[in-house]
Design a protein around this motif. Sequence first.
Motif, PDB file in Angstrom:
ATOM      1  N   ASN A 200       0.845  -1.195   0.000  1.00  0.00           N
ATOM      2  CA  ASN A 200       0.000   0.000   0.000  1.00  0.00           C
ATOM      3  C   ASN A 200       0.884   1.251   0.000  1.00  0.00           C
ATOM      4  O   ASN A 200       2.117   1.143   0.042  1.00  0.00           O
ATOM      5  N   ASN A 258      -1.716  -4.573   2.735  1.00  0.00           N
ATOM      6  CA  ASN A 258      -3.064  -5.021   2.376  1.00  0.00           C
ATOM      7  C   ASN A 258      -3.161  -6.538   2.576  1.00  0.00           C
ATOM      8  O   ASN A 258      -3.084  -7.305   1.619  1.00  0.00           O
ATOM      9  N   ASP A 392      -4.258  -4.039 -16.684  1.00  0.00           N
ATOM     10  CA  ASP A 392      -4.010  -3.733 -15.276  1.00  0.00           C
ATOM     11  C   ASP A 392      -4.978  -4.513 -14.398  1.00  0.00           C
ATOM     12  O   ASP A 392      -6.162  -4.637 -14.722  1.00  0.00           O
ATOM     13  N   LYS A 394      -6.736  -5.112 -10.437  1.00  0.00           N
ATOM     14  CA  LYS A 394      -7.387  -4.192  -9.498  1.00  0.00           C
ATOM     15  C   LYS A 394      -6.386  -3.539  -8.536  1.00  0.00           C
ATOM     16  O   LYS A 394      -6.513  -2.366  -8.203  1.00  0.00           O
ATOM     17  N   CYS A 395      -5.407  -4.320  -8.093  1.00  0.00           N
ATOM     18  CA  CYS A 395      -4.568  -3.808  -7.014  1.00  0.00           C
ATOM     19  C   CYS A 395      -3.088  -4.131  -7.171  1.00  0.00           C
ATOM     20  O   CYS A 395      -2.243  -3.387  -6.699  1.00  0.00           O
ATOM     21  N   ARG A 402       0.747   4.170 -11.349  1.00  0.00           N
ATOM     22  CA  ARG A 402      -0.439   4.013 -10.503  1.00  0.00           C
ATOM     23  C   ARG A 402      -0.012   3.863  -9.045  1.00  0.00           C
ATOM     24  O   ARG A 402       0.824   3.021  -8.718  1.00  0.00           O
ATOM     25  N   ARG A 403      -0.616   4.642  -8.189  1.00  0.00           N
ATOM     26  CA  ARG A 403      -0.303   4.592  -6.760  1.00  0.00           C
ATOM     27  C   ARG A 403      -0.680   3.230  -6.187  1.00  0.00           C
ATOM     28  O   ARG A 403      -1.728   2.683  -6.536  1.00  0.00           O
ATOM     29  N   CYS A 405      -2.415   0.512  -4.043  1.00  0.00           N
ATOM     30  CA  CYS A 405      -3.800   0.614  -3.569  1.00  0.00           C
ATOM     31  C   CYS A 405      -3.888   0.487  -2.052  1.00  0.00           C
ATOM     32  O   CYS A 405      -2.956   0.033  -1.386  1.00  0.00           O
ATOM     33  N   ILE A 407      -6.750  -1.162   0.251  1.00  0.00           N
ATOM     34  CA  ILE A 407      -8.035  -1.866   0.184  1.00  0.00           C
ATOM     35  C   ILE A 407      -8.386  -2.664   1.438  1.00  0.00           C
ATOM     36  O   ILE A 407      -9.526  -3.087   1.596  1.00  0.00           O
ATOM     37  N   TYR A 412      -8.716  -8.836  -3.029  1.00  0.00           N
ATOM     38  CA  TYR A 412      -8.812  -9.275  -4.416  1.00  0.00           C
ATOM     39  C   TYR A 412      -8.055 -10.593  -4.554  1.00  0.00           C
ATOM     40  O   TYR A 412      -6.822 -10.614  -4.571  1.00  0.00           O
ATOM     41  N   ASP A 415      -5.560 -11.015  -7.606  1.00  0.00           N
ATOM     42  CA  ASP A 415      -4.320 -10.257  -7.449  1.00  0.00           C
ATOM     43  C   ASP A 415      -3.354 -10.977  -6.519  1.00  0.00           C
ATOM     44  O   ASP A 415      -2.138 -11.014  -6.753  1.00  0.00           O
ATOM     45  N   ALA A 451      -8.699  -4.296 -13.610  1.00  0.00           N
ATOM     46  CA  ALA A 451      -8.947  -2.863 -13.416  1.00  0.00           C
ATOM     47  C   ALA A 451      -9.206  -2.158 -14.730  1.00  0.00           C
ATOM     48  O   ALA A 451      -9.948  -1.179 -14.783  1.00  0.00           O
TER      49      ALA A 451
END
Length: 521
Positions: A200, A258, A392, A394-395, A402-403, A405, A407, A412, A415, A451
């Motif tokens: 994260n 995460n 891409d 989701k996470c 992309r930063r 995530c 969550i 997910y 992932d 994503a």
Amino acid sequence: SCVCALGGDDRAWGFGVAFLVAYNQNKSLIGQNGLLPCKLYLQSVQRYFKGKIDMDAVSYTPTIFWLLDWSDMDMNLDCVALLGLGLATFVFITGCANMIIMTVLWILYHSLVNIGQIWYSFGWESQLLETGFLGIFLCPLWSLRAVPLYTPPSYIVIWAYRWLIFRIMLGAGLIKIRGDRCWRDLTCMNYHYETQPVPNPVAYYMHRSPWWFHQFETLVNHFVELIVPFFIFLGRRMCIVNGILQILFQVLLIISGNLSFLNWLTIVPSIACFDDAFLKFLFSSKINGIKDQVLKTQAEKASGRQPSPRYGTLVRRVMNISLGLLIICLSIPVVFNLLRSKQVMNTSFNSLRIVNTYGAFGSITKQRTEVILQGTSSLNPNDATTVWEEYDFKCKPGNLTRRPCLISPYHYRLDWLMWFAAFQTYEQNEWLIHLAGKILANDTQALSLMASNPFEGRQPPRWIKGEHYLYKFSRPWGKHAAEGKWWIRKRIGPYFPPVNLQGLRKYFETRNWPVPNSPLK
């Protein structure tokens, strides 16, 4: 008691998150046309037991799906997930539960875990089931009162929860000390933030902490996991200290990664380290509130004016004693496992997953590798001028800008499995080729797990391939970060070669997967 009130809400919240994840993802993962259809799994179990659905088959895979119509597995999965989500929401909002509701929640989730295959192979699934199973015995038999008058929580159940948090933490500590050498030389945290399954944004900055701080983190980890659990047996005050330290430790883990609902769930048995006298500050003093009801019940008990036991109370006493004996028996192989030099983590020695072994990060990967799926509309995938476009997830890391995530406690599942696949081979992860085929067929369920779809609004790709990359965090305030990049990467090589639907036909047929028709015109 206050312990029951807090623990009940947390257990219901844990089940709620788990069922929400199940509702959103099960059809794509284990549904009728999922990546690993549960119907095919149940049929394979049935074949193993010579085509019978008898007690042997049920004990091997305990699930209510044996009793359901398999012609529409998607509807079955949705009904189970929605029923569980509804019951968990009711308990969380009202704060009221009984043994019947908690048993139904446990059976429903147990049924999903046992057909979930690799998607449900994580330690927190067994931990949720064990936590939920003990939660059944914290509740009254029939009543839906937040603080039942005649059925206070049994010390047997409270100590069962303490035994659970003891095993979770000690198991995690021992697997580290016996596992990767970096845990012994205090260097594991140099790598963990960057190489954990789904980092994260906080992990991005924590990774750049000085070496001495990473060593301090590792020492704290060993202290909390190897020393602090024994505080449970050193009297009330030390037991409370254990509960406080374990909860603070889990909060730190939640902030820095995460890890699904694992750390949130681990807080639940830690609450059993407290008593009503310690927890009362969390509740208001309003008349007929939880705190007021608990104080009245305690006053009646102290004055000897307690009413005579009811039928439900007597039933619960018998069940609590039976629970205690059951946990003692089932704990024997678990204790032997803790004492073994070749300790096994996240394992169940019984199909009902009532008492389990736990552990996490026994080994730490020193480099982060990622599998990147790419598609092209080109007729020739081997042409040097072919343009490949990336999908891409989701996470998980992919797009460099992309930063990371945030969550947790959501999860997910795809992932997470992609992280494992990156340091294995595609032959060990057949579902990944199934995913590639579904993307080629423009399958909406499979694409719902992603994503982004670079081919959205146009013809799907003719070819899909997997590329293997080495990923590293960019340096905060460095050159790459100034370009908006959170990650930098270097190509390792191909993960799996370019595939198309025609070439995958035989692969699908040998695995009894439906062969999708090409949507290309």
